[in-house]
Design an enzyme around this catalytic site. Sequence first.
Site, short mmCIF file in Angstrom:
data_model
loop_
_atom_site.label_atom_id
_atom_site.label_comp_id
_atom_site.label_asym_id
_atom_site.label_seq_id
_atom_site.Cartn_x
_atom_site.Cartn_y
_atom_site.Cartn_z
N THR A 85 9.88 4.64 -5.87
CA THR A 85 10.03 6.05 -5.49
C THR A 85 9.39 6.96 -6.54
O THR A 85 8.74 7.96 -6.21
CB THR A 85 11.53 6.40 -5.37
N LEU B 190 -9.12 -8.01 -13.75
CA LEU B 190 -10.54 -7.65 -13.68
C LEU B 190 -11.26 -8.01 -14.97
O LEU B 190 -10.70 -7.89 -16.06
CB LEU B 190 -10.66 -6.14 -13.40
N GLY C 30 0.78 -1.22 0.00
CA GLY C 30 0.00 0.00 0.00
C GLY C 30 0.81 1.28 0.00
O GLY C 30 0.30 2.34 0.36
N SER C 31 2.09 1.21 -0.44
CA SER C 31 2.88 2.44 -0.40
C SER C 31 2.38 3.46 -1.43
O SER C 31 2.44 4.67 -1.17
CB SER C 31 4.37 2.14 -0.61
N ASN C 32 1.88 3.01 -2.57
CA ASN C 32 1.29 3.96 -3.52
C ASN C 32 0.03 4.59 -2.95
O ASN C 32 -0.18 5.80 -3.09
CB ASN C 32 0.99 3.28 -4.86
N HIS D 154 1.53 0.57 -13.28
CA HIS D 154 2.20 -0.67 -13.62
C HIS D 154 3.71 -0.44 -13.58
O HIS D 154 4.20 0.55 -14.12
CB HIS D 154 1.77 -1.12 -15.03
N GLU E 186 -8.09 -5.23 -21.98
CA GLU E 186 -6.83 -5.89 -22.31
C GLU E 186 -5.77 -5.50 -21.28
O GLU E 186 -5.45 -4.31 -21.12
CB GLU E 186 -6.37 -5.52 -23.73
N1 NHR Z 1 -7.59 -5.78 -15.22
C1 NHR Z 1 -7.78 -5.43 -16.50
N2 NHR Z 1 -8.89 -5.88 -17.07
N3 NHR Z 1 -6.92 -4.66 -17.20
C2 NHR Z 1 -5.80 -4.22 -16.61
O1 NHR Z 1 -4.97 -3.48 -17.33
C3 NHR Z 1 -5.51 -4.57 -15.27
C4 NHR Z 1 -6.45 -5.37 -14.60
C5 NHR Z 1 -6.23 -5.75 -13.28
C6 NHR Z 1 -5.06 -5.40 -12.63
C7 NHR Z 1 -2.80 -4.39 -12.64
C8 NHR Z 1 -1.73 -5.26 -13.34
C9 NHR Z 1 -0.34 -4.68 -13.15
O2 NHR Z 1 -0.16 -3.47 -13.03
C10 NHR Z 1 -4.11 -4.64 -13.31
C11 NHR Z 1 -4.33 -4.20 -14.62
C12 NHR Z 1 -2.46 -8.61 -11.75
C13 NHR Z 1 -2.01 -9.50 -12.72
C14 NHR Z 1 -2.15 -10.99 -12.52
O3 NHR Z 1 -1.65 -11.77 -13.32
C15 NHR Z 1 -1.48 -8.97 -13.87
C16 NHR Z 1 -1.39 -7.61 -14.04
C17 NHR Z 1 -1.84 -6.72 -13.07
C18 NHR Z 1 -2.36 -7.24 -11.91
N4 NHR Z 1 -2.86 -11.43 -11.45
C19 NHR Z 1 -3.13 -12.85 -11.14
C20 NHR Z 1 -4.59 -13.21 -11.48
O4 NHR Z 1 -4.82 -14.42 -11.72
C21 NHR Z 1 -2.95 -13.13 -9.66
C22 NHR Z 1 -1.56 -12.88 -9.19
C23 NHR Z 1 -1.46 -12.85 -7.66
O5 NHR Z 1 -2.47 -12.94 -6.95
O6 NHR Z 1 -0.32 -12.69 -7.19
O7 NHR Z 1 -5.47 -12.34 -11.45
O8 NHR Z 1 0.66 -5.44 -13.19
C1 GAR Z 2 4.03 -1.30 -7.17
O1 GAR Z 2 5.32 -1.34 -7.71
C2 GAR Z 2 3.01 -1.41 -8.28
O2 GAR Z 2 3.39 -0.73 -9.45
C3 GAR Z 2 3.01 -2.88 -8.52
O3 GAR Z 2 3.13 -3.48 -7.25
C4 GAR Z 2 3.74 -2.56 -6.35
C5 GAR Z 2 2.78 -2.30 -5.24
O4 GAR Z 2 3.38 -1.60 -4.21
N1 GAR Z 2 1.79 -3.30 -9.14
C6 GAR Z 2 1.69 -4.46 -9.74
O5 GAR Z 2 2.63 -5.21 -9.91
C7 GAR Z 2 0.30 -4.79 -10.19
N2 GAR Z 2 0.30 -6.07 -10.77
P1 GAR Z 2 2.49 -0.89 -3.09
O6 GAR Z 2 1.47 -1.90 -2.61
O7 GAR Z 2 3.48 -0.57 -2.01
O8 GAR Z 2 1.85 0.32 -3.68
#
Ligand code: NHR
Ligand code: GAR
Length: 197
Positions: free
Chosen positions: A180, A101, A12-14, A117, A151
């Site tokens: 950071t 999602l 939760g730092s963001n 991301h 996507e």
């Molecule tokens: N949902 C949609 N539809 N589109 C995006 O661009 C999304 C999203 C949900 C989350 C964040 C994303 C990132 O910044 C995000 C963007 C989770 C996964 C993943 O593979 C991938 C990308 C992101 C977030 N999650 C696994 C799953 O099965 C679970 C992984 C775990 O629990 O550790 O959902 O990187």
């Molecule tokens: C951050 O680096 C964020 O960009 C990344 O996880 C970290 C969360 O840190 N997000 C993802 O990888 C989403 N799939 P935070 O919980 O301290 O904000």
Amino acid sequence: MKNIVILISGGGSNMAAIVKTAQQQNWADKLGARVAAVLSNKADAKGLALAQAQGIPTAVLDHKNFETREAFDQALMQLIDAQDPQGRPDLVVLAGFMRILTLGFVDHYAGRLLNIHPSLLPAFTGLHTHRRAIEAGCKFAGATVHQVTAELDHGPILAQAVVPVLPEDDEHTLAARVLTQEHRIYPEVIAHLLSSK
Ligand code: NHR
Ligand code: GAR
């Protein structure tokens, strides 16, 4: 009051950076906006305690209690919308939220849903971005704030920050350098969006 709902899964730092900036820049008076709630899909997310310490309401919705992604997303939508008196929060902010999602969720929040991301998109969508950037021999890495579309990691880019990859970096040192910058650009984008709403 414009209501922001932040979704987290971990540290939760963001989220904390957004809350801190909202206080320092007095978003309540200047932008008529506040962080209305912080929601997590994980009960042990460290960020929940941080939010509670700031007096921000929190709730947990564990995806493991749902049979399907659609069922989880429908419940999450109801929980998010309940955080706004009009049932329509102005912004839903993914901040280290780790569940992909469904289309129904993304459509419901079209134009109001942001993510940060930890890579320079369109490079390194998905997970383990820092390890993959080092393995690829990248000389620069960074973070991207984007609108969320169906996507994964492909929505319109709103801001990016670049950091060098240093010869001695491992994924942890690189992640810390990128983080950071995340803390700088995410609040900036949110303030900009709120001021133009
Ligand atoms: N949902 C949609 N539809 N589109 C995006 O661009 C999304 C999203 C949900 C989350 C964040 C994303 C990132 O910044 C995000 C963007 C989770 C996964 C993943 O593979 C991938 C990308 C992101 C977030 N999650 C696994 C799953 O099965 C679970 C992984 C775990 O629990 O550790 O959902 O990187
Ligand atoms: C951050 O680096 C964020 O960009 C990344 O996880 C970290 C969360 O840190 N997000 C993802 O990888 C989403 N799939 P935070 O919980 O301290 O904000």
